[in-house]
Design an enzyme around this catalytic site. Structure first.
Site, PDB file in Angstrom:
ATOM      1  N   GLN A  41      -3.694   5.053   0.353  1.00  0.00           N
ATOM      2  CA  GLN A  41      -4.349   5.494   1.279  1.00  0.00           C
ATOM      3  C   GLN A  41      -5.102   6.423   0.950  1.00  0.00           C
ATOM      4  OE1 GLN A  41      -0.927   5.579   3.599  1.00  0.00           O
ATOM      5  NE2 GLN A  41      -1.059   3.595   4.291  1.00  0.00           N
ATOM      6  N   VAL A  51       0.783  -0.976   0.236  1.00  0.00           N
ATOM      7  CA  VAL A  51      -0.195  -0.070   0.016  1.00  0.00           C
ATOM      8  C   VAL A  51       0.936   1.363   0.036  1.00  0.00           C
ATOM      9  CG1 VAL A  51      -0.373   0.101   2.517  1.00  0.00           C
ATOM     10  CG2 VAL A  51      -1.950   1.188   1.076  1.00  0.00           C
ATOM     11  N   SER A  52       0.546   2.041  -0.901  1.00  0.00           N
ATOM     12  CA  SER A  52       1.238   3.461  -0.926  1.00  0.00           C
ATOM     13  C   SER A  52       0.430   4.747  -0.168  1.00  0.00           C
ATOM     14  CB  SER A  52       1.540   3.809  -2.489  1.00  0.00           C
ATOM     15  OG  SER A  52       0.434   4.335  -2.940  1.00  0.00           O
ATOM     16  N   THR A  53       1.034   5.913   0.124  1.00  0.00           N
ATOM     17  CA  THR A  53       0.645   6.970   0.735  1.00  0.00           C
ATOM     18  C   THR A  53      -0.592   7.224  -0.285  1.00  0.00           C
ATOM     19  OG1 THR A  53       2.238   8.302  -0.255  1.00  0.00           O
ATOM     20  CG2 THR A  53       2.203   7.646   2.139  1.00  0.00           C
TER      21      THR A  53
END
Length: 260
Positions: free
Chosen positions: A14, A9-11
């Site tokens: 998110q 998951v990346s920023t």
């Protein structure tokens, strides 16, 4: 077959899509149970873009490639959002006689048609990624230019947001300093995790500490008060943040990093 599970998951994910790492791993485990795969390891990258390959757990997964037979991901864009990097990974898997499964896309490396369709889907995922990146970049640039301090990220460990500004949480700040001190004294990431978990110290999410969580803290310049956002080759300095770690200690852990 020995299965390696990969979740990421990346920023951007998110902020835009709300992906959950725990949900990804649980669904992968359920799939392997149905297929009779033996899960031998779980590789989880938290906060890393799929457009690059310099992700700690992704690199560890490749180094330990001889320990598993099939790589299982939930969706193709979880492993790569760049068709060139994806192709290079698939070339390596073929050389090592390893299989690949994308659960939601219902693709694997068994058939020629499956490999062809997988390549097409990966190119589509790259296009979607670039479009999402453009939207996020525009939003971040606006926030940086207007000195908005909260760029959509969660409260970083050691800090909390108060009226849009980051303020130090004293109890958590003590833990951050302890993490740096242990690392400087030669403790491994696992040593630090074990110490924190055995001491009953909770992470920001109230769960056990992982090597990735500790690694993120050790390489985040926020802890020396440095905060900026780069957009369109411009660097926007945001509102100042009170440092938790001295520059000397940060440099001891990150000797290659140039502080502004």
């Amino acid at each position: 077959m020995r299965a390696a599970l990969y979740a990421r998951v990346s920023t951007e994910d998110q902020a835009v899509e709300g992906f959950s790492l725990d949900a990804q791993v649980k669904k992968l485990e359920a799939y392997c149970g149905q297929e009779g795969f033996d899960v031998v390891d779980r590789f989880v990258d938290d906060g890393y873009s799929g457009r690059k390959t310099n992700r700690p757990e992704y690199q560890r997964m490749l180094k330990e490639i001889d320990s598993w037979d099939v790589l299982v991901v939930l969706k193709m864009d979880r492993i790569h959002r760049n068709s060139v990097n994806f192709t290079q990974m698939m070339d390596l898997l073929r050389k090592k006689n390893k299989d690949f499964v994308s659960v939601y896309d219902k693709f694997d490396t068994v058939s020629t048609m499956g490999r062809f369709v997988m390549d097409i889907m990966q190119r589509i995922a790259q296009l979607e990624s670039e479009q999402i990146g453009d939207r996020v970049r525009i939003a971040m640039k606006y926030k940086a230019q207007t000195k908005k301090s909260n760029l959509g990220s969660a409260h970083p460990y050691g800090y909390t947001y108060d009226n849009g500004r980051l303020v130090i949480v004293d109890d958590e700040a003590h833990v951050v300093r302890a993490i740096y001190n242990m690392r400087i004294r030669g403790s491994s990431l696992q040593d630090i995790c074990d110490f924190l978990n055995n001491a009953g110290i909770e992470s920001k999410k109230g769960v056990g500490w992982s090597r990735q969580t500790v690694n993120n803290i050790l390489h985040n310049p926020l802890y020396v008060g440095q905060r900026s956002w780069r957009a369109d080759d411009e660097v926007f300095e945001l509102e100042s943040v009170m440092p938790i770690i001295s520059q000397e200690k940060y440099k001891a852990v990150n000797p290659e990093f140039i502080l502004s």
